[in-house]
Design an enzyme around this catalytic site. Structure first.
Site, PDB file in Angstrom:
ATOM      1  N   GLU A  53     127.370  25.229 -31.080  1.00  0.00           N
ATOM      2  CA  GLU A  53     127.337  24.710 -29.725  1.00  0.00           C
ATOM      3  C   GLU A  53     126.323  23.576 -29.766  1.00  0.00           C
ATOM      4  O   GLU A  53     125.853  23.209 -30.847  1.00  0.00           O
ATOM      5  CB  GLU A  53     126.949  25.813 -28.731  1.00  0.00           C
ATOM      6  CG  GLU A  53     127.977  26.954 -28.709  1.00  0.00           C
ATOM      7  CD  GLU A  53     127.708  28.006 -27.633  1.00  0.00           C
ATOM      8  OE1 GLU A  53     127.086  27.677 -26.600  1.00  0.00           O
ATOM      9  OE2 GLU A  53     128.097  29.164 -27.847  1.00  0.00           O
ATOM     10  N   LYS A  58     129.492  18.493 -28.529  1.00  0.00           N
ATOM     11  CA  LYS A  58     129.566  19.101 -29.856  1.00  0.00           C
ATOM     12  C   LYS A  58     130.096  18.125 -30.905  1.00  0.00           C
ATOM     13  O   LYS A  58     130.472  18.533 -31.996  1.00  0.00           O
ATOM     14  CB  LYS A  58     130.470  20.342 -29.804  1.00  0.00           C
ATOM     15  CG  LYS A  58     130.043  21.381 -28.772  1.00  0.00           C
ATOM     16  CD  LYS A  58     131.009  22.548 -28.777  1.00  0.00           C
ATOM     17  CE  LYS A  58     130.913  23.351 -27.492  1.00  0.00           C
ATOM     18  NZ  LYS A  58     131.951  24.388 -27.413  1.00  0.00           N
TER      19      LYS A  58
END
Ligand SMILES: [Zn+2]
Length: 289
Positions: free
Chosen positions: A26, A92
């Site tokens: 993440e 991301k």
């Protein structure tokens, strides 16, 4: 008001170690990857590369491994022959500049860049002080070769503002706030773990309709997201490498992730689990009424 959980957010940063536990990639893990590549490569020329699995070179981050680019090796050669430039991140995704070309890096679920060899290595780069590997057991991540100009557009295409350091956008609709937080088009970088931990810190029930998170609730969530992301980044600081929680032998550093059935670290109530959009959410019925 202090959000529940804030008190134990910032844990002392570990000293340099080789196997820091983290969730699947993440925002914090991707930012860690960006900083690591910057530290390892700087602006030193890549001395050589081997494409160990051509399926990891894709036409876009959405393309499947079966749709590997036929001209992948040639494009990587054209890219790595130029001096490396800055590494940018949005959510991301990472964009790595090489002169007039660029690579969009996508870690997927299990991808990482490492100095350690692995049977799952997909790309090997030769640096002045040894090799660097792109490792991805499940091959859901990859690299997308682009021109620098294309890369600048691709980096943030379809994404909301980066979750780190930007105000949380207004949340709308009847869908659950956790589901809204994980929508990359709303805010980029939060996944299952960061969203659930932030909601726990904010004291907000994960099933609350997004449109009801306004005013003071929104302010609390906005702050909890920053505290959560900065805390996760701090946990990674100084680590040599990430070991994902899903990997064998790892331990879980998160206060509530995968801890249903255990007492809430804040109030001692037994944490519960529910499933939202196919993903598990752990929450505290007392702290998140
Ligand atoms: Zn609690």
């Amino acid at each position: 008001m202090v959000a529940p959980g804030c008190g134990h957010l910032i844990q002392p940063g570990p000293t340099r170690q080789s196997g820091l536990r983290a969730s699947m990639p993440e925002l914090p893990e991707v930012e860690f990857c960006r900083r690591s590549l910057e530290r390892w490569c700087g602006n030193h020329q890549i001395l050589g590369f081997s494409l160990l699995d051509p399926r990891c070179v894709r036409a876009s981050t959405k393309a499947r491994p079966s749709a590997g680019l036929a001209e992948g090796a040639e494009l990587l050669s054209a890219t790595f022959s130029q001096p490396p430039g800055p590494l940018l991140r949005h959510g991301k995704r990472i964009l790595w500049r090489f002169g007039d070309r660029a690579l969009l890096l996508h870690l997927g679920m299990t991808g990482k860049w490492s100095r350690q060899p692995s049977p799952h290595a997909k790309i090997r780069l030769e640096l002045r002080d040894g090799p660097l590997f792109f490792i991805d057991p499940r091959l859901l991540g990859g690299v997308v070769p682009l021109t620098w100009q294309e890369g600048q557009t691709a980096l943030g295409a379809g994404l909301g503002p980066d979750a780190l350091g930007n105000p949380l956008p207004p949340l709308a609709g009847r869908r659950a706030v956790k589901v809204a937080l994980m929508d990359q088009a709303v805010v980029a970088g939060l996944g299952n773990v960061q969203a659930m931990e932030a909601l726990w810190r904010a004291g907000l029930r994960p099933t609350l309709p997004a449109e009801e998170v306004t005013g003071e609730r929104h302010t609390r969530l906005d702050r909890a997201v920053q505290v959560q992301l900065l805390g996760s980044l701090q946990m990674l600081e100084g680590a040599e490498e990430i070991t994902y929680v899903e990997e064998a032998g790892s331990t879980n550093p998160f206060p509530i992730y995968q801890r249903d059935g255990e007492p809430c670290p804040t109030c001692g109530t037994i944490l519960e689990r529910l499933v939202q959009s196919g993903r598990s959410t752990v929450w505290c019925p007392r702290c998140q009424p």
